[in-house]
Design an enzyme around this catalytic site. Structure first.
Site, PDB file in Angstrom:
ATOM      1  N   GLU A 121      29.011  29.645  11.870  1.00 22.94           N
ATOM      2  CA  GLU A 121      27.944  29.738  11.232  1.00 22.94           C
ATOM      3  C   GLU A 121      27.303  28.234  11.160  1.00 22.94           C
ATOM      4  O   GLU A 121      28.063  27.486  10.402  1.00 22.94           O
ATOM      5  CB  GLU A 121      28.351  30.227   9.934  1.00 22.94           C
ATOM      6  N   LYS A 161      41.002  25.958   5.061  1.00 23.25           N
ATOM      7  CA  LYS A 161      40.812  24.673   4.758  1.00 23.25           C
ATOM      8  C   LYS A 161      39.248  24.245   4.206  1.00 23.25           C
ATOM      9  O   LYS A 161      38.276  24.308   4.831  1.00 23.25           O
ATOM     10  CB  LYS A 161      40.718  23.644   6.034  1.00 23.25           C
TER      11      LYS A 161
HETATM   12  P1  NAI Z   1      31.193  18.915   9.379  1.00 24.45           P
HETATM   13  O1  NAI Z   1      30.638  20.067  10.361  1.00 24.45           O
HETATM   14  O2  NAI Z   1      31.778  17.929   9.874  1.00 24.45           O
HETATM   15  O3  NAI Z   1      32.013  19.757   8.155  1.00 24.45           O
HETATM   16  C1  NAI Z   1      32.491  20.999   7.765  1.00 24.45           C
HETATM   17  C2  NAI Z   1      33.854  21.298   7.864  1.00 24.45           C
HETATM   18  O4  NAI Z   1      34.382  21.441   9.198  1.00 24.45           O
HETATM   19  C3  NAI Z   1      34.634  20.546   6.779  1.00 24.45           C
HETATM   20  O5  NAI Z   1      35.619  21.192   6.250  1.00 24.45           O
HETATM   21  C4  NAI Z   1      35.335  19.584   7.694  1.00 24.45           C
HETATM   22  O6  NAI Z   1      36.490  19.038   7.282  1.00 24.45           O
HETATM   23  C5  NAI Z   1      35.586  20.401   9.191  1.00 24.45           C
HETATM   24  N1  NAI Z   1      35.833  19.625  10.391  1.00 24.45           N
HETATM   25  C6  NAI Z   1      35.075  18.502  10.922  1.00 24.45           C
HETATM   26  N2  NAI Z   1      35.435  18.127  11.982  1.00 24.45           N
HETATM   27  C7  NAI Z   1      36.139  19.119  12.571  1.00 24.45           C
HETATM   28  C8  NAI Z   1      36.755  19.370  13.496  1.00 24.45           C
HETATM   29  N3  NAI Z   1      36.987  18.459  14.645  1.00 24.45           N
HETATM   30  N4  NAI Z   1      37.542  20.599  13.769  1.00 24.45           N
HETATM   31  C9  NAI Z   1      37.638  21.400  13.027  1.00 24.45           C
HETATM   32  N5  NAI Z   1      37.185  21.144  11.545  1.00 24.45           N
HETATM   33  C10 NAI Z   1      36.260  19.946  11.619  1.00 24.45           C
HETATM   34  O7  NAI Z   1      30.094  18.621   8.551  1.00 24.45           O
HETATM   35  P2  NAI Z   1      29.905  17.105   7.664  1.00 24.45           P
HETATM   36  O8  NAI Z   1      30.154  16.161   8.705  1.00 24.45           O
HETATM   37  O9  NAI Z   1      30.225  17.343   6.390  1.00 24.45           O
HETATM   38  O10 NAI Z   1      28.410  17.205   7.644  1.00 24.45           O
HETATM   39  C11 NAI Z   1      27.269  16.792   8.671  1.00 24.45           C
HETATM   40  C12 NAI Z   1      26.415  17.493   8.897  1.00 24.45           C
HETATM   41  O11 NAI Z   1      26.364  18.881   9.212  1.00 24.45           O
HETATM   42  C13 NAI Z   1      25.324  17.859   7.647  1.00 24.45           C
HETATM   43  O12 NAI Z   1      24.380  16.736   7.407  1.00 24.45           O
HETATM   44  C14 NAI Z   1      24.610  18.990   8.084  1.00 24.45           C
HETATM   45  O13 NAI Z   1      23.720  18.656   9.001  1.00 24.45           O
HETATM   46  C15 NAI Z   1      25.714  19.777   8.836  1.00 24.45           C
HETATM   47  N6  NAI Z   1      26.261  20.791   7.927  1.00 24.45           N
HETATM   48  C16 NAI Z   1      25.777  22.100   8.088  1.00 24.45           C
HETATM   49  C17 NAI Z   1      26.417  23.059   7.231  1.00 24.45           C
HETATM   50  C18 NAI Z   1      26.067  24.438   7.243  1.00 24.45           C
HETATM   51  O14 NAI Z   1      26.234  25.131   6.425  1.00 24.45           O
HETATM   52  N7  NAI Z   1      25.255  24.730   8.327  1.00 24.45           N
HETATM   53  C19 NAI Z   1      27.370  22.644   6.259  1.00 24.45           C
HETATM   54  C20 NAI Z   1      27.879  21.371   6.191  1.00 24.45           C
HETATM   55  C21 NAI Z   1      27.308  20.334   7.061  1.00 24.45           C
END
Ligand code: NAI
Length: 768
Positions: free
Chosen positions: A264, A190
């Site tokens: 990660e 996804k």
């Molecule tokens: P997120 O962690 O919500 O999204 C990352 C992925 O997880 C997306 O594909 C999303 O659709 C999916 N996702 C969201 N909720 C989920 C759930 N309950 N179960 C399974 N999958 C789920 O990150 P978001 O909201 O886009 O960004 C928020 C903060 O997260 C950012 O400001 C940053 O601090 C952090 N982040 C860190 C990343 C990294 O590479 N370590 C990448 C993206 C965000």
């Protein structure tokens, strides 16, 4: 010259925008996107918009998958599993290689698509995201080939659910899909809801590459869709990259359910600048570290820690550099800092900085429209402040100072995260003393944000667990030991037309050359009939070949293992296209009933050599002192090979492959049993981007062995003919070259790679 310097002062960059048209056309061709399940795009369901954050324009409508779609995708992955897990490593390697080639061929379109969807500068998607993704598939083609022998008893885990974020959509997909497929798993992936387009284009490339239906499924949608994947009983492993908050939730949902898990997550990585650092380089490194992708990088050097004595001058240099960062149109090739991925993220960053306190420095204003935020430096914070502790995930650097190395370590580790760290110091012993004390999965010395498919990446603490990249990343997708599904037959390679007969020459310095003697030898079939002629090589031909090999060797050894692997894969590709012809020719000369298998094994050997090119790593030696000794495997130089009579083709190709994979160049004396197979083979070499002189082919009688062994510019001679041992070893005394006299040792590449390299050791003591 005053006029010139005035001109230099006033000269502004002209815009150099990349055209969005090819990517927009590709989107328009598809209209609304359904999910990619069981090898085909489904009809779109309820859709959501994905927008260009730089302009706010809607790019595409993409399906919000429902529970049925997720179930269909998991079922398709399950159905495809036995076949894929049961395929040979070589068959999987061929498919990963095909994917790598297709991504490479579509590099420009993918880069533009990625920039439109994420807002990252085109310079980055073009030079970082796409090439690293390509490299990941190449590298894992190699691991696919090698692991069944290198990791006996291991088996794939099963159906993998993979959830990736929006900051490096294609690259994170590659980090997840390549090892999963290499290991024999099938996947349901996804992409993030902000950035689904490159994953959808990847699905199309999978179709083109002939990835069996169901091996790769792409399901689009938001976090709810992600959670359905996580919770689905048919999923054996979850690999997630994203926020720590969601990672924690996934751990909770999967707890006790027997699913493998790698996480990660976020970071707040320290960037330590010691007073003896090369400050200009450290400033430049910081640009790569915190302003790459607008700081939306999990391992961004978001916390600058500077030694007190140089802090003022370092901040000055940094501010000067920040004033020259170009913020704006991501498609402009001159842009350094592009758009934030989405208005929600922009609001988050803006809010955190507004409420965070400290002395805020911003060298410019963000453009009035689009999701932009200026590069920002914040000083005057204390270590416990929210901005020093929490991930901002934007182009915002927070900075403070330290006095001693011990204090630097304490400050650096004052975080709940542990992903990465950079250390800047010109004193290597200091840097190496500090590095292992940092709570970080990855430490860069005098560098930042360096990634490679061969090197494991991943965190400690709340940055998650598991590694991506390298052998350690592959094992996250393997179960040891365990039952393995039934084997399935390997798809045979593409077969090309048989060529017309021709006069066989030798192959020296990348050119077909006539024998110096002007004489030919007859080549007869095993039944006695005349098949053709080959040149009768003499001393002069050997001399020319060695000269060509010597000349080519430094540049060839200077290429990366990755680059050499690409050439070897290309040779395999071209041989594969002519495998029928090679089979017939070999059978005609030797009467061997296994000619077809020999050609297939030659292809496998080329793949295995390509695979090892960038994986025959050195070692770190544990020596009884404060420090390490690094053992590098370096090429031997020019290798002379007296090819075995049996197996004639496989023997020559395996020996050549191993020698050149490790950075040697070689002179092959063709086997008398099947010289025409090698003279056919140089046509394959000619069309495979192999630099002239790297592999040279001389035909003639085995009397050439002594000439080769006596040549002072040959570093090693391999003779797969024990009866030649005495003559070769006696002749080798001149320069005490290495000799390897053996009956054909078989397919195991280990002895070949050892013969092709020698270890060089570098000692690095340390201490602060
Ligand atoms: P997120 O962690 O919500 O999204 C990352 C992925 O997880 C997306 O594909 C999303 O659709 C999916 N996702 C969201 N909720 C989920 C759930 N309950 N179960 C399974 N999958 C789920 O990150 P978001 O909201 O886009 O960004 C928020 C903060 O997260 C950012 O400001 C940053 O601090 C952090 N982040 C860190 C990343 C990294 O590479 N370590 C990448 C993206 C965000």
């Amino acid at each position: 010259l005053p006029e010139t310097s005035a001109l230099m002062e006033s000269m502004a960059y002209g815009p150099a925008p990349e055209s969005p048209s090819p990517a927009l056309d590709w989107i328009a061709e598809h209209g609304r996107f359904g999910c990619f399940v069981a090898g085909a795009f489904e009809e779109p369901g309820a859709t959501f918009e994905t927008r260009n954050p730089a302009t706010g324009e809607v790019l595409a409508h993409v399906t919000q998958a429902d529970a049925d779609t997720v179930a269909r995708a998991v079922a398709a992955a399950r159905a495809a599993l036995p076949g894929w897990a049961g395929a040979t490593g070589h068959a999987r390697a061929r498919l990963l290689y095909a994917i790598a080639r297709l991504v490479q061929k579509q590099a420009k379109l993918l880069a533009v698509l990625e920039t439109l969807d994420t807002g990252k500068p085109i310079r980055e998607s073009r030079d970082i995201d796409v090439p690293l993704a390509v490299r990941h598939f190449y590298y894992h083609a190699g691991l696919a080939q090698l692991w069944p022998e290198e990791l006996p008893g291991h088996s794939p885990i099963g159906v993998c659910g993979q959830i990736v974020p929006w900051n490096f959509p294609l690259l994170m997909l590659a980090w997840k899909v390549a090892p999963a497929l290499a290991a024999g798993n099938t996947v349901v992936l996804k992409p993030a809801e902000y950035t689904p387009l490159s994953a959808l284009m990847f699905a199309q490339l999978c179709q083109q590459a002939g990835v069996p239906a169901g091996v790769v499924n792409i399901v689009t949608g938001d976090g709810d869709v992600g959670e359905r994947i996580v919770a689905h009983d048919g999923i054996d492993k979850i690999a997630f990259t994203g926020s720590t908050e969601v990672g924690r939730r996934i751990r909770k949902i999967t707890a006790g359910r027997g699913k493998a898990l790698t996480l990660e997550l976020g970071g707040k990585s320290p960037y330590l600048v010691f007073e003896d650092a090369d400050l200009d380089s450290a400033v430049e490194g910081l640009v790569d570290s915190i302003w790459l992708n607008q700081g939306q990088v999990c391992c961004a050097g978001a916390r600058l820690l500077v030694q007190e004595g140089i802090a003022a001058s370092f901040y000055d240099k940094l501010k000067t550099r920040m004033r020259h960062l170009r913020l704006g149109d991501p498609l402009d090739k001159c842009t350094d800092v592009g758009a934030i991925v989405d208005p929600a993220q922009l609001a988050r960053v803006t809010g955190m900085v507004a409420q965070g306190g400290g002395d805020v420095f911003q060298p410019c204003q963000a453009p009035g429209t689009g999701c932009f935020y200026p590069p920002t430096l914040i000083t005057g914070l204390s270590p416990a402040d929210r901005l020093m502790q929490e991930e901002i995930f934007g182009p915002v650097l927070v900075a403070t100072t330290f006095r001693t190395p011990a204090e630097a370590v304490a400050l650096a580790n004052d975080t709940r995260y542990g992903l990465a760290a950079s250390i800047w110091s010109e004193t290597l012993p200091l840097a190496l003393e500090v590095a292992p004390k940092l709570a970080a999965g990855v430490v860069w010395v005098n560098g930042a944000n360096m990634f490679d498919a061969a090197v494991g990446f991943g965190g400690l603490r709340e940055s998650g667990f598991g590694r991506e990249g390298g052998w350690e990343g592959l094992t996250e997708y393997l179960r040891a030991p365990g039952g393995r599904p039934e084997a399935v037959p390997v798809t045979p390679g593409v077969v090309g037309p048989a060529p017309l007969d021709r006069t066989a020459k030798m192959f020296i310095g990348g050119r077909q050359t006539r024998p110096d003697s002007g004489e030919s030898l007859l080549v007869r079939a095993s039944g006695g009939q005349l098949l053709g002629h080959v040149g009768a090589g003499n001393r002069k031909d050997i001399r020319n070949a060695v000269e060509a090999a010597r000349k080519a060797q430094p540049a060839w050894a200077g290429l990366s293992g990755h680059a050499r692997a690409q050439v070897l894969y290309y040779i395999a590709e071209n041989l594969s296209a002519r495998s029928e012809e090679f089979t017939e020719r070999l059978a005609a000369q030797t009467g061997a009933g296994d000619a077809g298998q020999q050609v297939a094994r030659s292809l496998e050997a080329l793949f295995a050599c390509a695979a090892w090119s960038d994986k025959y790593d050195g070692r770190i030696k544990d020596v009884p002192m404060r420090g390490v000794a690094l053992g590098f495997n370096v090429p031997v130089g020019v290798v002379g090979v007296l090819c075995p009579s049996v197996p004639a083709l496989e023997g020559a190709i395996t020996a050549m492959g191993a020698a050149i994979a490790m950075g040697n160049t070689c002179v092959l004396v063709a086997p008398e049993t099947a010289p025409l197979s090698l003279t056919d083979f140089y046509q394959v070499l000619e069309t495979s981007d192999l630099p002239g002189g790297v592999a040279n082919i001389v035909t003639g009688r085995t009397v050439l062995a002594e000439t080769l062994a006596g040549h002072l510019d040959v570093d090693a001679v391999w003779a797969f003919a024990p009866e030649l041992g005495q003559a070769v070893e006696a002749a080798s005394c001149g320069n005490l070259k290495r000799t390897w006299i053996t009956p054909w040792p078989g397919r195991d590449l280990g002895p070949f790679l050892r013969a092709a390299t020698e270890v060089r050791t570098v000692w690095i003591p340390w201490g602060a």
